[in-house]
Design a protein around this motif. Structure first.
Motif, PDB file in Angstrom:
ATOM      1  N   VAL A 101      48.608  43.550  35.461  1.00 26.97           N
ATOM      2  CA  VAL A 101      48.233  42.932  36.737  1.00 26.97           C
ATOM      3  C   VAL A 101      49.444  42.704  37.630  1.00 26.97           C
ATOM      4  O   VAL A 101      49.347  42.804  38.856  1.00 26.97           O
ATOM      5  CB  VAL A 101      47.476  41.609  36.478  1.00 26.97           C
ATOM      6  CG1 VAL A 101      47.322  40.800  37.753  1.00 26.97           C
ATOM      7  CG2 VAL A 101      46.107  41.905  35.903  1.00 26.97           C
ATOM      8  N   THR A 102      50.590  42.414  37.046  1.00 28.70           N
ATOM      9  CA  THR A 102      51.751  42.016  37.850  1.00 28.70           C
ATOM     10  C   THR A 102      52.737  43.156  38.102  1.00 28.70           C
ATOM     11  O   THR A 102      53.580  43.042  38.989  1.00 28.70           O
ATOM     12  CB  THR A 102      52.501  40.872  37.160  1.00 28.70           C
ATOM     13  OG1 THR A 102      52.880  41.281  35.838  1.00 28.70           O
ATOM     14  CG2 THR A 102      51.624  39.635  37.070  1.00 28.70           C
ATOM     15  N   VAL A 152      42.146  45.338  38.841  1.00 27.40           N
ATOM     16  CA  VAL A 152      42.278  43.983  39.403  1.00 27.40           C
ATOM     17  C   VAL A 152      43.503  43.900  40.305  1.00 27.40           C
ATOM     18  O   VAL A 152      43.467  43.271  41.370  1.00 27.40           O
ATOM     19  CB  VAL A 152      42.353  42.950  38.262  1.00 27.40           C
ATOM     20  CG1 VAL A 152      42.727  41.576  38.810  1.00 27.40           C
ATOM     21  CG2 VAL A 152      41.024  42.876  37.535  1.00 27.40           C
ATOM     22  N   ARG A 153      44.588  44.548  39.884  1.00 29.15           N
ATOM     23  CA  ARG A 153      45.798  44.518  40.715  1.00 29.15           C
ATOM     24  C   ARG A 153      45.556  45.175  42.064  1.00 29.15           C
ATOM     25  O   ARG A 153      45.942  44.643  43.109  1.00 29.15           O
ATOM     26  CB  ARG A 153      46.938  45.227  39.994  1.00 29.15           C
ATOM     27  CG  ARG A 153      48.254  45.202  40.748  1.00 29.15           C
ATOM     28  CD  ARG A 153      49.381  45.744  39.892  1.00 29.15           C
ATOM     29  NE  ARG A 153      50.645  45.651  40.587  1.00 29.15           N
ATOM     30  CZ  ARG A 153      51.138  46.597  41.386  1.00 29.15           C
ATOM     31  NH1 ARG A 153      50.459  47.721  41.566  1.00 29.15           N
ATOM     32  NH2 ARG A 153      52.291  46.426  41.987  1.00 29.15           N
ATOM     33  N   PHE A 154      44.901  46.348  42.080  1.00 28.12           N
ATOM     34  CA  PHE A 154      44.602  47.012  43.351  1.00 28.12           C
ATOM     35  C   PHE A 154      43.650  46.175  44.200  1.00 28.12           C
ATOM     36  O   PHE A 154      43.780  46.121  45.424  1.00 28.12           O
ATOM     37  CB  PHE A 154      44.005  48.394  43.087  1.00 28.12           C
ATOM     38  CG  PHE A 154      45.006  49.402  42.616  1.00 28.12           C
ATOM     39  CD1 PHE A 154      46.354  49.263  42.911  1.00 28.12           C
ATOM     40  CD2 PHE A 154      44.615  50.505  41.859  1.00 28.12           C
ATOM     41  CE1 PHE A 154      47.291  50.187  42.486  1.00 28.12           C
ATOM     42  CE2 PHE A 154      45.546  51.441  41.428  1.00 28.12           C
ATOM     43  CZ  PHE A 154      46.878  51.276  41.734  1.00 28.12           C
ATOM     44  N   TYR A 155      42.702  45.525  43.532  1.00 33.64           N
ATOM     45  CA  TYR A 155      41.770  44.671  44.277  1.00 33.64           C
ATOM     46  C   TYR A 155      42.511  43.501  44.918  1.00 33.64           C
ATOM     47  O   TYR A 155      42.248  43.143  46.073  1.00 33.64           O
ATOM     48  CB  TYR A 155      40.684  44.170  43.338  1.00 33.64           C
ATOM     49  CG  TYR A 155      39.698  43.235  43.999  1.00 33.64           C
ATOM     50  CD1 TYR A 155      38.737  43.716  44.892  1.00 33.64           C
ATOM     51  CD2 TYR A 155      39.718  41.862  43.744  1.00 33.64           C
ATOM     52  CE1 TYR A 155      37.837  42.863  45.496  1.00 33.64           C
ATOM     53  CE2 TYR A 155      38.825  41.004  44.345  1.00 33.64           C
ATOM     54  CZ  TYR A 155      37.883  41.508  45.223  1.00 33.64           C
ATOM     55  OH  TYR A 155      37.004  40.653  45.834  1.00 33.64           O
ATOM     56  N   ARG A 156      43.453  42.915  44.191  1.00 32.74           N
ATOM     57  CA  ARG A 156      44.231  41.821  44.763  1.00 32.74           C
ATOM     58  C   ARG A 156      45.094  42.304  45.922  1.00 32.74           C
ATOM     59  O   ARG A 156      45.249  41.596  46.923  1.00 32.74           O
ATOM     60  CB  ARG A 156      45.113  41.191  43.690  1.00 32.74           C
ATOM     61  CG  ARG A 156      44.350  40.315  42.711  1.00 32.74           C
ATOM     62  CD  ARG A 156      45.231  39.834  41.582  1.00 32.74           C
ATOM     63  NE  ARG A 156      44.500  38.929  40.702  1.00 32.74           N
ATOM     64  CZ  ARG A 156      44.941  38.509  39.526  1.00 32.74           C
ATOM     65  NH1 ARG A 156      46.137  38.932  39.095  1.00 32.74           N
ATOM     66  NH2 ARG A 156      44.224  37.689  38.790  1.00 32.74           N
ATOM     67  N   GLN A 157      45.647  43.492  45.808  1.00 31.62           N
ATOM     68  CA  GLN A 157      46.421  44.040  46.924  1.00 31.62           C
ATOM     69  C   GLN A 157      45.531  44.251  48.146  1.00 31.62           C
ATOM     70  O   GLN A 157      45.956  44.009  49.279  1.00 31.62           O
ATOM     71  CB  GLN A 157      47.073  45.363  46.508  1.00 31.62           C
ATOM     72  CG  GLN A 157      48.191  45.205  45.495  1.00 31.62           C
ATOM     73  CD  GLN A 157      48.747  46.546  45.048  1.00 31.62           C
ATOM     74  OE1 GLN A 157      48.129  47.596  45.257  1.00 31.62           O
ATOM     75  NE2 GLN A 157      49.917  46.527  44.416  1.00 31.62           N
ATOM     76  N   TYR A 158      44.309  44.706  47.902  1.00 34.70           N
ATOM     77  CA  TYR A 158      43.371  44.892  49.015  1.00 34.70           C
ATOM     78  C   TYR A 158      43.050  43.550  49.678  1.00 34.70           C
ATOM     79  O   TYR A 158      43.068  43.439  50.917  1.00 34.70           O
ATOM     80  CB  TYR A 158      42.095  45.551  48.506  1.00 34.70           C
ATOM     81  CG  TYR A 158      40.963  45.534  49.496  1.00 34.70           C
ATOM     82  CD1 TYR A 158      40.947  46.385  50.594  1.00 34.70           C
ATOM     83  CD2 TYR A 158      39.890  44.646  49.328  1.00 34.70           C
ATOM     84  CE1 TYR A 158      39.909  46.355  51.506  1.00 34.70           C
ATOM     85  CE2 TYR A 158      38.849  44.611  50.239  1.00 34.70           C
ATOM     86  CZ  TYR A 158      38.861  45.469  51.321  1.00 34.70           C
ATOM     87  OH  TYR A 158      37.831  45.430  52.222  1.00 34.70           O
TER      88      TYR A 158
END
Length: 388
Positions: A101-102, A152-158
């Motif tokens: 994630v990070t 999840v990481r890409f979703y958080r970036q979005y």
């Protein structure tokens, strides 16, 4: 959804939540190590390694890579001693998910691949091929955790990009609002300058006429002329008061329609009449069919300021000519007089600056200065098509 949306490194109460997560994972590991695969229940060293593998989870948000390396370093000898292979899975997945994630996707794949290689090598060396096959089966879940973490990481970036665009749009709106406020203040300052300078100049000239009538020949007082001069002063004061009230309504009513109607070319006859009452000999030629409100207001204020300067500086009874005509999609304006012009060496006021700003506000240009044969001239070109 809130836990998924926010960045784990900046989430509130991170240390407390990580401590609770580590305790929960340890309880689950003890439970799995006790009730599953009884033949491989951990011994004292195994329990120590299993408990130690959960301690680095306390720092998983601050040092995700180091935490993952520490967990792998403790879990590998735990598996090498042929302890229960299910018990450390939750802690391993938590450390791997945090890295996924990070960190960037490429780094995550490299870290996971290295962990798989080391674990497989250790199992082949210590316990043979059977355990290595079992480890590969477990790594199917490992790849599932990796893909979930990357998603999840890409979703958080979005989500972060959406919030950034929203904040940028809000900043843009605030900057636009501040720019409009500054422009409105400048417009009010110009209107007040034009109005007060014009009205006060006319009042001063008319007062001088009244004083001259009183002092010229007290024995034969021209009461009609004196009364007319005083009436002109009163009319100028009423007109100035009305325009001042209209201008200041902008400050009292901050709505989109608080400005009221702008002065336009239809107000030029009143300006000419006021200048004539002040003693100027004014001739006007207007050959403009229609002008946008902004252009009409700019032309009105430019003529007003030019007449004010003529009455103030051109001397007694100046001859002033006003010419407005439309040519090549623009309003051409000219105000000329035959007076002496401003007093040399005197500090200039804001009249000429205000006229140039008026012209620029509608995309036009303005030129002002002394004339070669004598007097002063003001010329402006105001585009009609691009004004709003």
């Amino acid at each position: 959804m809130a836990a998924i949306n926010r960045d784990p490194t900046t989430a509130p109460h991170g240390a407390r939540n990580d401590a609770l997560l580590a305790v929960a994972a340890l309880v689950l590991a003890v439970f799995l190590g006790t009730i599953t695969d009884a033949g491989r229940r951990p011994d004292a060293v195994g329990w120590a390694l299993l408990v130690g593998a959960h301690v680095p989870l306390l720092w998983r948000r601050r040092r995700p890579l180091l935490v993952f390396v520490a967990v792998v370093a403790l879990v590998l000898p735990y598996h090498g001693l042929d302890n229960n292979h299910t018990a450390p899975v939750p802690a391993s997945f938590i450390a791997l998910y945090t890295v996924t994630v990070t960190q960037r996707a490429l780094r995550t794949i490299l870290v996971a691949g290295s962990g798989l290689f080391l674990s497989t090598t250790a199992m082949l060396t210590i316990n043979g091929g059977k355990e290595a096959v079992e480890l590969l089966r477990i790594y199917g879940w490992v790849f599932a955790v990796i893909f979930v973490g990357i998603d999840v990481r890409f979703y958080r970036q979005y989500i972060a990009a959406v919030f950034e665009r929203a904040e940028r749009a809000e900043r843009t709106r605030e900057e636009e609002a501040r720019r409009r406020v500054a422009e409105e203040r400048l417009r009010i300052a110009r209107d007040l300058h034009d109005l007060l300078a014009h009205s006060i100049t006319l009042i001063g000239v008319q007062t001088s006429v009244a004083a001259h009538v009183l002092n010229a020949d007290p024995e034969r007082l021209d009461r009609a002329t004196l009364a007319k001069a005083l009436d002109d002063i009163a009319e100028t004061c009423r007109t100035a008061r009305g325009e001042l009230r209209t201008t200041l309504e902008v400050l009292r009513e901050p709505g989109p329609d608080a400005r009221g109607p702008l002065p336009g070319l239809d107000g030029l006859p009143d300006l000419v009449e006021a200048a004539r009452l002040a003693g100027a000999k004014v001739e006007q030629t207007v050959r403009v069919h229609q002008a946008p409100p902004a252009v009409g207001a700019a032309a009105y204020r430019i003529v007003q300021e030019a007449l004010t300067n003529a009455v103030r500086h051109a001397g007694p009874e100046p001859a002033v000519r006003i010419d407005l005509h439309e040519r090549d999609g623009a309003l051409h304006l000219a105000v000329t007089d035959d007076g002496a012009g401003p007093t040399p060496g005197k500090a200039p006021g804001f009249g000429l600056v205000g006229m140039r700003e008026r012209a620029r506000s509608v995309g036009g240009t303005l030129d002002a200065g002394p004339r070669a044969p004598g007097g002063f001239h003001v010329t402006a070109v105001l585009p009609l098509g691009g004004a709003t």
